[in-house]
Design a protein around this motif. Structure first.
Motif, PDB file in Angstrom:
ATOM      1  N   ARG A   1       0.828  -1.205   0.000  1.00  0.00           N
ATOM      2  CA  ARG A   1       0.000   0.000   0.000  1.00  0.00           C
ATOM      3  C   ARG A   1       0.862   1.255   0.000  1.00  0.00           C
ATOM      4  NH1 ARG A   1      -4.904   1.595   4.234  1.00  0.00           N
ATOM      5  NH2 ARG A   1      -5.364   3.623   3.289  1.00  0.00           N
ATOM      6  N   ILE A   2       1.908   1.302   0.823  1.00  0.00           N
ATOM      7  CA  ILE A   2       2.769   2.476   0.842  1.00  0.00           C
ATOM      8  C   ILE A   2       3.507   2.610  -0.484  1.00  0.00           C
ATOM      9  CG2 ILE A   2       4.701   1.252   1.954  1.00  0.00           C
ATOM     10  CD1 ILE A   2       3.768   4.989   2.291  1.00  0.00           C
ATOM     11  N   ILE A   3       3.895   1.495  -1.082  1.00  0.00           N
ATOM     12  CA  ILE A   3       4.586   1.570  -2.374  1.00  0.00           C
ATOM     13  C   ILE A   3       3.645   2.104  -3.455  1.00  0.00           C
ATOM     14  CG2 ILE A   3       5.651   0.212  -4.203  1.00  0.00           C
ATOM     15  CD1 ILE A   3       6.951  -1.502  -2.090  1.00  0.00           C
ATOM     16  N   ASP A   4       2.407   1.656  -3.448  1.00  0.00           N
ATOM     17  CA  ASP A   4       1.442   2.176  -4.423  1.00  0.00           C
ATOM     18  C   ASP A   4       1.215   3.679  -4.247  1.00  0.00           C
ATOM     19  OD1 ASP A   4       1.092  -0.145  -5.804  1.00  0.00           O
ATOM     20  OD2 ASP A   4      -0.965  -0.519  -5.148  1.00  0.00           O
ATOM     21  N   ILE A   5       1.318   4.155  -3.020  1.00  0.00           N
ATOM     22  CA  ILE A   5       1.147   5.593  -2.775  1.00  0.00           C
ATOM     23  C   ILE A   5       2.302   6.383  -3.373  1.00  0.00           C
ATOM     24  CG2 ILE A   5       1.144   7.379  -0.973  1.00  0.00           C
ATOM     25  CD1 ILE A   5      -0.461   5.439   0.778  1.00  0.00           C
TER      26      ILE A   5
END
Length: 271
Positions: free
Chosen positions: A118-122
């Motif tokens: 999720r943080i990488i997608d952000i």
């Protein structure tokens, strides 16, 4: 070509210089932080998360970028290993920065119990936009160019660029990659709120960036060969493409649609 320095001997201190490359990278970081902060807030998260993320990721990205370059250019440093730490003399590799940044993302996710994908997608749209902007530092430094262009009809920018120190025209591969990365950025922005699973933007980045880098690396005049006919960065690009395709094809078995988070970065809507 413009001088590579914006300011030389800042405050009268010999050697304390500000380069265009550094300024361009700094600008890319500022834009990327702003973009990721907006997305975090859109997801109901405090934008402070992005700054905390950056404090871990940025140093590791720099270390990774330098380490990658030094490892594959070790002949330059073997006689004086301490010169490997002289980052102000140039020598950073994007793939090393991405690897170091990914390690930082893993550390951030573990420390804060935040879903890694999720943080990488952000942040991944910020990453590829930063790569698009950062390539213009290569234009200023007259590096990362491609094959020699001898046809006078093709000696024009943006197809080619005049390398002053060589007195030759070469393919402007830095420009090709900058524009390709910009296209990947807009693709990620289009899919950002249309994703079917957490990690989809990362998978799209792997495939999109990998394809472009594989093609453009084959035009470069300064890249290293892994084996005859295949350059080091092309090999890494193939890995990204394969992993990205695997993630997209098997996402229903491997990934959840949306990874929840209930930690300290969750915005308090009651305030």
């Amino acid at each position: 070509m413009p001088d590579r320095f914006i300011v030389q001997s800042l405050f009268g201190i010999e050697g304390l210089n500000i380069t265009w490359y550094g300024a361009i990278i700094s600008f890319a970081i500022i834009i990327g932080v702003w973009l990721a902060s907006r997305e975090a807030e859109h997801q109901g998260l405090n934008s402070d998360m992005i700054f905390d993320f950056l404090l871990i990721v940025l140093p590791l990205a720099i270390i990774g970028a330098r380490a990658y370059f030094v490892i594959f250019e070790w002949d330059q440093y073997a006689a004086n290993p301490l010169s490997a730490f002289a980052t102000w003399e140039g020598g950073l590799a994007i793939y090393g920065g991405v690897i170091g940044g990914f390690i930082g993302a893993v550390i951030f996710a573990k420390l804060n119990k935040f879903p890694l994908l999720r943080i990488i997608d952000i942040v991944v749209p910020s990453l590829v936009l930063g790569q698009a902007i950062g390539r213009w530092g290569n234009f200023i430094n007259q590096e990362a160019f491609g094959n020699l262009v001898t046809n006078p009809n093709l000696q024009f920018f943006p197809y080619a660029v005049l390398i002053d120190r060589l007195g030759e025209w070469h393919q402007a591969t830095f420009f090709y990659e900058s524009m390709w990365n910009l296209g990947v950025f807009f693709l990620l922005i289009y899919f950002r709120h249309r994703t079917k699973f957490t990690g989809q933007l990362l998978a799209t980045y792997f495939v999109g960036y990998g394809l472009g880098r594989f093609w453009i690396e084959g035009l470069r005049a300064d890249s290293l060969f892994l084996i005859p006919g295949l350059r080091v960065s092309q090999g890494l690009s193939l890995v990204l493409i394969i992993v990205g395709i695997f993630m997209l094809v098997f996402h229903k078995k491997l990934f959840r649609e949306f990874l929840p988070y209930e930690g300290k970065y969750l915005k308090d809507l009651s305030k």
